[in-house]
Scaffold this motif. Structure first.
Motif, PDB file in Angstrom:
ATOM      1  N   ILE A 134       0.840  -1.228   0.030  1.00  0.00           N
ATOM      2  CA  ILE A 134      -0.038  -0.044   0.012  1.00  0.00           C
ATOM      3  C   ILE A 134       0.939   1.090  -0.195  1.00  0.00           C
ATOM      4  O   ILE A 134       1.592   1.417   0.810  1.00  0.00           O
ATOM      5  N   MET A 135       0.791   1.754  -1.280  1.00  0.00           N
ATOM      6  CA  MET A 135       1.888   2.991  -1.437  1.00  0.00           C
ATOM      7  C   MET A 135       1.103   4.433  -1.510  1.00  0.00           C
ATOM      8  O   MET A 135       1.769   5.360  -1.388  1.00  0.00           O
ATOM      9  N   ASP A 136      -0.265   4.414  -1.282  1.00  0.00           N
ATOM     10  CA  ASP A 136      -0.902   5.802  -0.790  1.00  0.00           C
ATOM     11  C   ASP A 136      -1.215   5.990   0.504  1.00  0.00           C
ATOM     12  O   ASP A 136      -1.675   4.981   1.130  1.00  0.00           O
ATOM     13  N   ALA A 137      -0.596   7.097   0.861  1.00  0.00           N
ATOM     14  CA  ALA A 137      -0.740   7.511   2.451  1.00  0.00           C
ATOM     15  C   ALA A 137      -1.251   8.915   2.502  1.00  0.00           C
ATOM     16  O   ALA A 137      -0.994   9.847   1.737  1.00  0.00           O
ATOM     17  N   TYR A 138      -2.207   9.104   3.474  1.00  0.00           N
ATOM     18  CA  TYR A 138      -2.777  10.417   3.666  1.00  0.00           C
ATOM     19  C   TYR A 138      -2.787  10.768   5.174  1.00  0.00           C
ATOM     20  O   TYR A 138      -2.446  10.010   6.146  1.00  0.00           O
ATOM     21  N   TYR A 139      -2.985  11.972   5.489  1.00  0.00           N
ATOM     22  CA  TYR A 139      -3.201  12.507   6.788  1.00  0.00           C
ATOM     23  C   TYR A 139      -4.655  12.931   7.015  1.00  0.00           C
ATOM     24  O   TYR A 139      -5.132  13.247   5.944  1.00  0.00           O
ATOM     25  N   GLY A 140      -5.189  12.678   8.182  1.00  0.00           N
ATOM     26  CA  GLY A 140      -6.671  12.839   8.312  1.00  0.00           C
ATOM     27  C   GLY A 140      -6.753  13.780   9.533  1.00  0.00           C
ATOM     28  O   GLY A 140      -8.062  13.720   9.898  1.00  0.00           O
ATOM     29  N   SER A 141      -5.948  14.788   9.760  1.00  0.00           N
ATOM     30  CA  SER A 141      -6.141  15.590  10.832  1.00  0.00           C
ATOM     31  C   SER A 141      -4.957  16.656  10.639  1.00  0.00           C
ATOM     32  O   SER A 141      -4.029  16.675  10.176  1.00  0.00           O
ATOM     33  N   LYS A 142      -5.632  17.749  11.274  1.00  0.00           N
ATOM     34  CA  LYS A 142      -4.613  18.986  11.115  1.00  0.00           C
ATOM     35  C   LYS A 142      -3.340  18.616  12.165  1.00  0.00           C
ATOM     36  O   LYS A 142      -2.252  19.062  11.495  1.00  0.00           O
ATOM     37  N   SER A 143      -3.158  18.030  13.066  1.00  0.00           N
ATOM     38  CA  SER A 143      -1.943  17.764  13.933  1.00  0.00           C
ATOM     39  C   SER A 143      -0.885  16.882  13.175  1.00  0.00           C
ATOM     40  O   SER A 143       0.244  17.140  13.079  1.00  0.00           O
TER      41      SER A 143
END
Length: 132
Positions: free
Chosen positions: A90-99
């Motif tokens: 799995i090479m798709d990475a995301y952030y899900g918060s401002k911090s």
């Protein structure tokens, strides 16, 4: 003859206890689901940090990295979390918060702000850019 605390290593690993993962998500006001996961940083039984994320075939979304104020440890926790995804191709990475966004900016891990994308390829680069 060994001194207390000497030769202790930080262990970073995903945890498999779903009850513990669920508890950590709840304590951090995050929604738990079947794709929720956690990587913990431990040293001699003491929890030093952790990450909380959701991961499925389409990617990994990181919601929490702790601690936020120890950049070296946060870098290790983030890299270990991304490694869990990379091990599963799995090479798709995301952030899900401002911090997490702020932390990724400080660690130079942002790939695309509009897509909230983390540059997982940084995983394969040195964490120390000393001498540059």
């Amino acid at each position: 003859n060994s001194k207390k605390g000497r030769n202790r290593m930080i262990e970073l690993a995903p945890i498999s206890d779903q009850d513990e993962i669920k508890r950590l998500f709840c304590e951090n006001q995050l929604d738990y689901n079947d794709n929720s996961g956690c990587v913990k940083a431990n040293c001699g039984g003491e929890v030093l940090g952790f990450s909380l994320y959701d991961m499925d075939k389409s990617g990994i979304t990181v919601f929490k990295i702790s601690p936020e104020d120890d950049l070296a440890l946060a870098d290790g926790v983030l890299r270990s979390t991304l490694h869990v995804a990379a091990q599963r191709s799995i090479m798709d990475a995301y952030y899900g918060s401002k911090s997490v966004q702020t932390l990724c900016e400080r660690l130079n891990f942002i790939k695309n702000r509009e897509e909230k994308r983390i540059d997982i390829n940084k995983l394969f680069q040195s964490c120390c850019e000393c001498g540059k």
